[in-house]
Design an enzyme around this catalytic site. Structure first.
Site, short mmCIF file in Angstrom:
data_model
loop_
_atom_site.label_atom_id
_atom_site.label_comp_id
_atom_site.label_asym_id
_atom_site.label_seq_id
_atom_site.Cartn_x
_atom_site.Cartn_y
_atom_site.Cartn_z
N ASP A 1 46.71 34.16 43.94
CA ASP A 1 46.06 33.61 44.11
C ASP A 1 46.23 32.05 44.49
OD1 ASP A 1 43.98 36.09 44.90
OD2 ASP A 1 43.83 36.24 43.04
N ASP B 1 43.56 41.82 49.71
CA ASP B 1 43.20 40.28 49.61
C ASP B 1 44.48 39.06 49.50
OD1 ASP B 1 42.42 42.23 48.04
OD2 ASP B 1 41.08 40.99 46.70
N1 GLY Z 1 40.20 38.84 45.18
C1 GLY Z 1 39.74 39.56 44.50
C2 GLY Z 1 37.96 40.47 45.39
O1 GLY Z 1 37.52 40.08 46.76
O2 GLY Z 1 36.82 39.90 44.37
#
Ligand code: GLY
Length: 395
Positions: free
Chosen positions: A112, A173
Site C-alpha cells: 500500500d 486495490d
Molecule cells: N485497500 C483497502 C480498501 O479499499 O479498503
C-alpha cells in the site's frame, strides 16, 4: 453536415461546462467545510505519530500508526488544502503531518505504499519541489518493487501469516499503488518502475475481470508458476459479487494507467468500468452506491460514499480521454459530488471529530467501519473537487 453537427455538439459541451457555476459553488462550500473540519481533526490528534482512519460510533477517532494503509490520506488532505488556499498555515501542518511517514522509507511489508507515501509525497513534491519528498517517493518505490515476482508478473498484495508463499494474493486495490511507480520512473528516468507497473496492470487486466465487466477483489496465484488458483470475496459480499470500492479502484487504476502509457487496452477497460457503474440497475438515484452491488439486503444496505468519491475523481479524468463520453462522465461525476456535498453526506462543521463525508464502509464482512466517515472518502472527495474546479483549464 457532419462537421456542422460536430461543431454544434462541441459548442453545447463547452457551454455546458463553462456555465457550470453551480459546480464551482459546490467546490467552494466543500473546501470551506474541509478547512473547518481539518483544523478540528488536527487539534484532536494529540500524538504527532498517529493518523486518523475513521470515526468510531462512540465519538472517538480510530487511529493507525504510519504503517497502517490509510496513513497517507490525512497528510495528503492537508496538502490539498494548501494547494487550494495557498495559506502557509496548511503548508506548515502538511509538513508536520507528513514527517512521520519518513519511517516507511524501507518498509517492505505492505503493497500500500502508493497510498501511504505516493498520495501525500507526490503532492508535497509537486507543491514544494523539495528533494526530501522526491527521495522518499523513490525509496518507497524501491521498497514496493521488492514485492514484485517475475514468476507471477504481479506485485504481491498481502503476505501470508505463516510466511507460506501460497496463495500469492493480489487485490484490485493494488492498481492504485502503480501511480507512484509511474511518477518515480519519470522523476528518475529509470524504466524499471514503469515496466513493473505495466506488467502488473497487464496481468490484472487479464485475470481480474468477469465477462459482465465487474472485478474480483482478490485473485490468488501460484507463486511458482503464476497460474490463477482461485478468487476470493475479501471485503465484498462474496467471491462472485461486485464490491463497490473494488470497482472504483479498477476504474481509477486503469484510467491512470491509460494516462501514463497511452495503451488503448487500458482506456477500453476504464470505459467498461465506467459504464458498469453508470448503467448498474442497483445504483441508487443519488449515485452513491451500496457497499456491494450484489449485497443481499439492497435497498436496506449501507452506502459506500468512499466508492462514490473515487468514482467521481476517476470520471473527471476519464471524461477527457474517452471519445464521445465527456458529457456523460463529467455529468455523472458532478452529480456524485453534488450528492456528497449535500446534507446527507457532508458532515456539519464541528461534528464527527472533523471528518468530512459520512456513510462509508471499510469492511462489512468483518463488521469493521460500517456506515461511518473514513479518511480516504475525504481524500478522494477533495481530489475530485480540485479536478472539478480545474476542469476547464486542464483541457
Ligand atoms: N485497500 C483497502 C480498501 O479499499 O479498503
Amino acid at each position: 453536415m457532419k462537421q456542422t453537427l460536430r461543431l454544434v455538439l462541441t459548442f453545447c459541451l463547452l457551454a455546458f461546462i463553462a456555465g457550470d457555476a453551480a459546480a464551482q459553488r459546490i467546490v467552494r462550500k466543500s473546501f470551506a467545510r474541509a478547512e473547518r473540519q481539518t483544523a478540528l481533526l488536527d487539534s484532536l490528534l494529540t500524538s504527532p505519530d498517529l493518523f486518523p482512519a475513521s470515526w468510531n460510533t462512540d465519538g472517538t477517532i480510530k487511529t493507525n500508526s504510519a504503517r497502517g494503509w490509510i496513513s497517507g490520506f490525512f497528510p495528503a488532505n492537508i496538502w490539498f488544502l494548501y494547494e487550494y488556499t495557498r495559506d502557509p498555515k496548511w503548508l506548515d501542518m502538511a509538513r508536520r503531518r507528513t514527517a512521520p511517514l519518513d519511517t516507511l522509507r524501507r518498509y517492505t511489508k505492505t503493497h500500500d505504499l502508493g497510498f501511504m507515501v505516493g498520495c501525500p509525497c507526490a503532492a508535497a513534491y509537486r507543491l514544494t519541489g523539495e528533494e526530501a519528498y522526491r527521495q522518499l517517493l523513490i525509496d518507497a518505490s524501491d521498497a514496493l518493487l521488492t514485492r514484485f515476482s517475475p514468476a507471477v508478473g504481479l506485485i504481491r498484495s498481502w503476505d501470508n501469516k505463516n510466511g507460506d508463499p501460497n496463495p500469492y494474493r493480489v487485490i484490485i486495490d493494488n492498481m492504485m499503488n502503480l501511480e507512484m511507480l509511474f511518477t518515480v520512473s519519470k522523476l528518475t528516468g529509470d524504466k524499471r518502475y514503469y515496466d513493473i507497473a505495466v506488467c502488473h496492470a497487464d496481468n490484472t487486466l487479464k485475470n481480474h475481470f468477469r465477462p459482465d465487466n465487474s472485478c474480483f477483489h482478490i485473485v490468488c496465484y501460484d507463486a511458482e508458476t503464476g497460474r490463477v488458483t482461485g478468487q476470493r470475496g475479501g471485503q465484498g459480499y462474496s467471491a462472485a459479487s461486485a464490491w463497490s470500492r473494488g470497482q472504483s479502484w479498477a476504474l481509477y487504476g486503469f484510467t491512470m494507467c491509460y494516462r501514463e502509457t497511452g495503451d488503448p487496452r487500458y482506456l477500453d477497460r476504464a470505459v467498461k468500468c465506467a459504464e458498469y457503474f453508470i448503467n448498474h440497475p442497483r445504483l441508487p438515484e443519488d449515485l452513491v452506491p451500496y457497499w456491494d452491488y450484489d449485497a443481499p439486503g439492497i435497498p436496506d444496505e449501507p452506502r459506500d460514499a468512499s466508492a462514490a468519491a473515487i468514482t467521481a475523481s476517476a470520471l473527471l479524468e476519464l471524461a477527457k480521454y474517452a471519445p464521445g463520453k465527456e458529457k456523460s462522465y463529467y455529468g455523472t461525476a458532478r452529480k456524485i459530488l453534488t450528492s456528497l456535498a449535500s446534507d446527507r453526506y457532508l458532515i456539519p462543521a464541528g461534528k464527527k471529530c472533523g471528518f468530512l463525508i459520512d456513510h462509508s464502509v471499510g469492511s462489512k464482512p468483518s463488521g469493521s467501519q460500517v456506515d461511518v466517515p473514513i479518511i480516504y472518502g475525504d481524500y478522494y472527495f477533495l481530489e475530485a473537487l480540485l479536478r472539478l474546479k480545474n476542469y476547464k483549464t486542464q483541457k
